[in-house]
Design a protein around this motif. Structure first.
Motif, PDB file in Angstrom:
ATOM      1  N   SER A   7      55.307  37.668  21.888  1.00 38.34           N
ATOM      2  CA  SER A   7      54.700  38.857  22.513  1.00 38.34           C
ATOM      3  C   SER A   7      53.086  38.610  22.983  1.00 38.34           C
ATOM      4  O   SER A   7      52.618  39.249  23.887  1.00 38.34           O
ATOM      5  CB  SER A   7      54.952  40.059  21.782  1.00 38.34           C
ATOM      6  OG  SER A   7      56.050  40.355  21.790  1.00 38.34           O
ATOM      7  N   ILE A   8      52.397  37.682  22.072  1.00 41.45           N
ATOM      8  CA  ILE A   8      50.982  37.512  22.133  1.00 41.45           C
ATOM      9  C   ILE A   8      51.120  35.694  22.301  1.00 41.45           C
ATOM     10  O   ILE A   8      51.328  35.198  21.013  1.00 41.45           O
ATOM     11  CB  ILE A   8      50.089  37.836  21.227  1.00 41.45           C
ATOM     12  CG1 ILE A   8      50.276  39.329  21.178  1.00 41.45           C
ATOM     13  CG2 ILE A   8      48.723  37.549  21.493  1.00 41.45           C
ATOM     14  CD1 ILE A   8      49.507  39.990  19.922  1.00 41.45           C
ATOM     15  N   LEU A   9      50.570  35.075  23.410  1.00 40.93           N
ATOM     16  CA  LEU A   9      50.564  33.741  23.440  1.00 40.93           C
ATOM     17  C   LEU A   9      49.034  33.310  23.950  1.00 40.93           C
ATOM     18  O   LEU A   9      48.717  33.743  24.915  1.00 40.93           O
ATOM     19  CB  LEU A   9      51.485  33.205  24.256  1.00 40.93           C
ATOM     20  CG  LEU A   9      51.767  31.793  24.534  1.00 40.93           C
ATOM     21  CD1 LEU A   9      52.116  30.885  23.226  1.00 40.93           C
ATOM     22  CD2 LEU A   9      52.829  31.248  25.641  1.00 40.93           C
ATOM     23  N   CYS A  10      48.561  32.520  22.987  1.00 42.27           N
ATOM     24  CA  CYS A  10      47.214  32.122  23.348  1.00 42.27           C
ATOM     25  C   CYS A  10      47.335  30.511  23.138  1.00 42.27           C
ATOM     26  O   CYS A  10      47.933  29.935  22.480  1.00 42.27           O
ATOM     27  CB  CYS A  10      46.156  32.446  22.250  1.00 42.27           C
ATOM     28  SG  CYS A  10      45.658  34.293  21.799  1.00 42.27           S
ATOM     29  N   THR A  11      46.925  29.847  24.366  1.00 47.28           N
ATOM     30  CA  THR A  11      46.827  28.628  24.618  1.00 47.28           C
ATOM     31  C   THR A  11      45.833  27.856  24.911  1.00 47.28           C
ATOM     32  O   THR A  11      45.058  28.186  25.886  1.00 47.28           O
ATOM     33  CB  THR A  11      48.136  28.367  25.767  1.00 47.28           C
ATOM     34  OG1 THR A  11      49.405  29.094  25.672  1.00 47.28           O
ATOM     35  CG2 THR A  11      48.209  26.764  26.096  1.00 47.28           C
ATOM     36  N   ASP A  12      45.282  26.970  23.979  1.00 45.12           N
ATOM     37  CA  ASP A  12      44.096  25.962  24.405  1.00 45.12           C
ATOM     38  C   ASP A  12      43.043  26.976  24.354  1.00 45.12           C
ATOM     39  O   ASP A  12      41.838  26.574  25.437  1.00 45.12           O
ATOM     40  CB  ASP A  12      44.419  24.934  25.422  1.00 45.12           C
ATOM     41  CG  ASP A  12      43.313  23.841  25.636  1.00 45.12           C
ATOM     42  OD1 ASP A  12      42.937  23.556  24.449  1.00 45.12           O
ATOM     43  OD2 ASP A  12      43.117  23.297  26.644  1.00 45.12           O
ATOM     44  N   PHE A  27      42.458  26.486  20.720  1.00 42.23           N
ATOM     45  CA  PHE A  27      43.171  27.101  19.675  1.00 42.23           C
ATOM     46  C   PHE A  27      44.555  27.569  20.446  1.00 42.23           C
ATOM     47  O   PHE A  27      44.559  28.079  21.492  1.00 42.23           O
ATOM     48  CB  PHE A  27      42.200  28.339  19.249  1.00 42.23           C
ATOM     49  CG  PHE A  27      42.824  29.480  18.356  1.00 42.23           C
ATOM     50  CD1 PHE A  27      42.661  29.207  17.087  1.00 42.23           C
ATOM     51  CD2 PHE A  27      43.421  30.710  19.018  1.00 42.23           C
ATOM     52  CE1 PHE A  27      43.413  30.340  16.341  1.00 42.23           C
ATOM     53  CE2 PHE A  27      44.049  31.561  18.184  1.00 42.23           C
ATOM     54  CZ  PHE A  27      44.170  31.117  16.878  1.00 42.23           C
ATOM     55  N   HIS A  28      45.279  27.828  19.311  1.00 44.05           N
ATOM     56  CA  HIS A  28      46.746  28.235  19.765  1.00 44.05           C
ATOM     57  C   HIS A  28      47.306  29.387  19.041  1.00 44.05           C
ATOM     58  O   HIS A  28      47.248  29.146  17.684  1.00 44.05           O
ATOM     59  CB  HIS A  28      47.842  26.975  19.805  1.00 44.05           C
ATOM     60  CG  HIS A  28      47.315  25.548  21.013  1.00 44.05           C
ATOM     61  ND1 HIS A  28      47.771  25.926  22.257  1.00 44.05           N
ATOM     62  CD2 HIS A  28      46.573  24.756  20.712  1.00 44.05           C
ATOM     63  CE1 HIS A  28      47.371  24.750  22.706  1.00 44.05           C
ATOM     64  NE2 HIS A  28      46.558  24.248  21.972  1.00 44.05           N
ATOM     65  N   LEU A  29      47.879  30.505  19.383  1.00 39.79           N
ATOM     66  CA  LEU A  29      48.474  31.212  18.483  1.00 39.79           C
ATOM     67  C   LEU A  29      49.813  31.655  19.148  1.00 39.79           C
ATOM     68  O   LEU A  29      49.682  32.167  20.516  1.00 39.79           O
ATOM     69  CB  LEU A  29      47.485  32.496  18.165  1.00 39.79           C
ATOM     70  CG  LEU A  29      48.067  33.559  17.479  1.00 39.79           C
ATOM     71  CD1 LEU A  29      48.267  33.210  16.142  1.00 39.79           C
ATOM     72  CD2 LEU A  29      46.821  34.626  17.597  1.00 39.79           C
ATOM     73  N   ALA A  30      50.940  32.146  18.771  1.00 40.87           N
ATOM     74  CA  ALA A  30      52.178  32.736  19.179  1.00 40.87           C
ATOM     75  C   ALA A  30      52.587  33.629  18.038  1.00 40.87           C
ATOM     76  O   ALA A  30      52.895  33.371  16.990  1.00 40.87           O
ATOM     77  CB  ALA A  30      53.094  31.707  19.528  1.00 40.87           C
ATOM     78  N   VAL A  31      52.394  35.153  18.544  1.00 37.02           N
ATOM     79  CA  VAL A  31      52.780  36.052  17.744  1.00 37.02           C
ATOM     80  C   VAL A  31      54.022  36.752  18.088  1.00 37.02           C
ATOM     81  O   VAL A  31      54.098  37.088  19.502  1.00 37.02           O
ATOM     82  CB  VAL A  31      51.786  37.122  17.596  1.00 37.02           C
ATOM     83  CG1 VAL A  31      52.190  38.352  16.804  1.00 37.02           C
ATOM     84  CG2 VAL A  31      50.305  36.553  17.316  1.00 37.02           C
ATOM     85  N   GLY A  32      55.205  36.909  17.453  1.00 36.91           N
ATOM     86  CA  GLY A  32      56.442  37.359  17.835  1.00 36.91           C
ATOM     87  C   GLY A  32      56.719  38.745  17.190  1.00 36.91           C
ATOM     88  O   GLY A  32      55.586  39.407  16.790  1.00 36.91           O
TER      89      GLY A  32
END
Length: 536
Positions: A7-12, A27-32
């Motif tokens: 639901s939240i995707l931060c890429t590079d 920075f990378h972040l994937a929140v489900g």
């Protein structure tokens, strides 16, 4: 329709402040789905990350993608004092249109404004009731609300929009125990994706997973905060055990290297003496010496390689041990004898509230609790001399210092060192720097401008300025000191207060913190008076 796995995707993602200080890089972040607690040291970039996800800040590089509608509750809420409750809730236009229709005005624009939301007032009232704000009138202005009521009102506005993704930044700041319980229930019942930053351990025990932001990367831990702490404790115990093992190996390899060198030197000396006794030809003696040196070099290289390997293992083991530095201070000059009077409130009436009679003796530690809006801050400011009492007398026969919620004790334009020096002008520069080192401001960190500090750093600097002041305080007043502090900073504050020998009055809703600092008396201020209570 199936809910997306991310639901939240931060890429590079990359971001730095205008002065060039980096916050995130690559920075990378994937929140489900589910509830995620984002933890980390102050200054790690937690609030900045939420602002980037919410679109309040623009990344220097990379992308942020959100699946669905986003709601964001920031740490520092700002709202015009004359703004109405229904306006904050985002329903004023619909309410006015509904009331116009009910009064007989059938203008098409009113129906357009209402749309299908004919029960908007009922939904809003139900949401306010659920958050303990049932007494709020829609026409009331937000300037009349306490800080805690304002937080819950803004949360109600978000919940009314039914967002798919909800970001909360330190939502329990300024909330009393009852309000916190309401917020806990709202978090537990939220059906969408939730990402929250908090130092509230009870709130973090209601999440499904913990994301630990450290050194620009996130490490994931399944379960709530208690499970995270248990896992982290086990990891740190293992890491520290490996450090001890690797350290012992380094010592052993150093010893073996020295011993091997001594043996080789002894062997070479013996070989040379034997060659002389046998009167070996020079060519043979040189050949034997070269062979010995080659063997010595090989053995020395082997031991050196083993030592270097051991050092690398030690470095890797040390890297795995967290360096959440601890404040270590001793403040004997703040000590108060058991029978000494440090505070007398004689029939004192603050600007708002009833009469207070209180006498504080020796190094007592009082917890000042009470509902939001009851006037705890007003009472503390009256004791501190910032506000004159409406009646009665305040006597403080010992040096007193007051730490307000706003943390506006420091001059942002001055360095940490210079701020502390302002509070203790008679202290020498080296003495001030030595004291600051105990508050984790070492070397160049002490020369950092106060205006550039993170929340936790600013708190430490403010605490240092107050505790290291001349004369040292023997009565310390703290107003919601754990607000905006990460869990490591709360621990540091607890450690600092352990070294404080004077009397203490702390206004706080953080019961675990109050219990940890050794409160001796619990007092509740309900606006009408001060009463002794049992926190259990």
């Amino acid at each position: 329709m199936a809910q997306p796995t991310t639901s939240i995707l931060c890429t590079d993602l990359g971001f730095e402040w205008p002065d060039g200080r980096p916050v995130l890089s690559g920075f990378h972040l994937a929140v489900g789905p589910g509830r995620t607690g984002l933890v980390g040291l102050n200054g790690a970039g937690k609030s900045t990350l939420l602002r980037l996800i919410a679109g309040e800040l623009t990344p220097a590089s990379g992308t942020v993608r959100i699946a669905g509608e986003l709601g964001y509750l920031p740490q520092d809420l700002t709202s015009a004092a004359d703004r109405r409750v229904d306006e904050t809730l985002g329903i004023r236009a619909k309410r006015e249109a509904l009331h116009a229709i009910e009064s007989g005005d059938v203008d098409e624009r009113h129906f357009t404004a209402v749309g299908d939301d004919w029960d908007v007032e009922e939904r809003a009232r139900a949401t306010l009731d659920r958050l303990g704000l049932g007494e709020l009138e829609f026409d009331r202005t937000t300037g009349e609300l306490s800080g805690g009521q304002a937080v819950l009102l803004h949360l109600a506005a978000l919940l009314l929009r039914r967002p798919d993704v909800l970001l909360l930044d330190e939502p329990t700041n300024n909330l009393d125990a009852r309000a916190r319980a309401r917020l806990y229930d709202a978090v537990s019942a939220f059906p969408g994706v939730l990402l929250l930053v908090s130092h509230d351990r009870e709130l973090l025990d209601r999440v499904d997973q913990i994301a630990d932001l450290r050194d620009g990367e996130v490490t994931w831990y399944g379960g709530n905060f208690t499970a995270y702490q248990e896992t982290l404790t086990n990891e740190q115990e293992t890491a520290e055990r490996l450090v001890r093992t690797a350290g012992a190996d380094v010592k052993r390899q150093k010893r073996d290297l020295i011993e091997a060198g001594q043996k080789l030197d002894k062997s070479a000396s013996y070989g040379k003496a034997r060659s002389i006794r046998r009167n070996d030809p020079k060519a043979l003696a040189d050949k034997l010496q070269a062979k010995g040196e080659e063997t010595a070099g090989r053995l020395k290289g082997m031991h050196t390689e083993r030592l270097n390997d051991a050092k690398e293992r030690l470095a890797a083991a040390e890297e795995a041990v967290r360096d959440d530095a601890e404040i270590r201070i001793d403040l004997p000059r703040t000590a108060v004898p058991a029978g000494r009077t440090v505070l007398v409130l004689d029939k004192v009436r603050p600007a708002f509230g009833g009469l207070v009679d209180l006498e504080l003796r020796g190094p007592e530690r009082i917890a000042l609790i009470g509902r939001n809006g009851s006037g705890k801050t007003t009472l503390l400011r009256t004791v501190a001399g910032e506000l004159p009492p409406a009646a009665g007398e305040v006597a403080t026969p010992v040096p007193l210092r007051y730490l307000p919620q706003r943390l506006d004790v420091l001059d942002d334009g001055l360095s940490v060192f210079r701020n502390v020096k302002e509070h203790a002008p008679a202290a020498g520069d080296n003495e001030v720097r030595a004291r600051l080192a105990r508050f984790l401001f070492r070397g160049a960190r002490a020369d950092q401008p106060a205006g550039t500090l993170s929340g936790g750093e600013r708190f430490r600097a403010t605490l240092a300025a107050l505790l290291l002041a001349d004369p040292p305080p023997q009565l310390l007043l703290l107003d919601e000191p754990t607000n905006n502090l990460d869990l490591a900073s709360v621990r540091q504050l607890t450690q600092a207060l352990a070294g404080y020998r004077g009397a203490l009055i702390v206004a706080s809703h953080d019961y675990p913190f109050l219990r940890e600092i050794g409160i001796t008396r619990w007092m509740e201020w309900d606006g009408g008076g001060l009463h002794a209570v049992d926190p259990q």
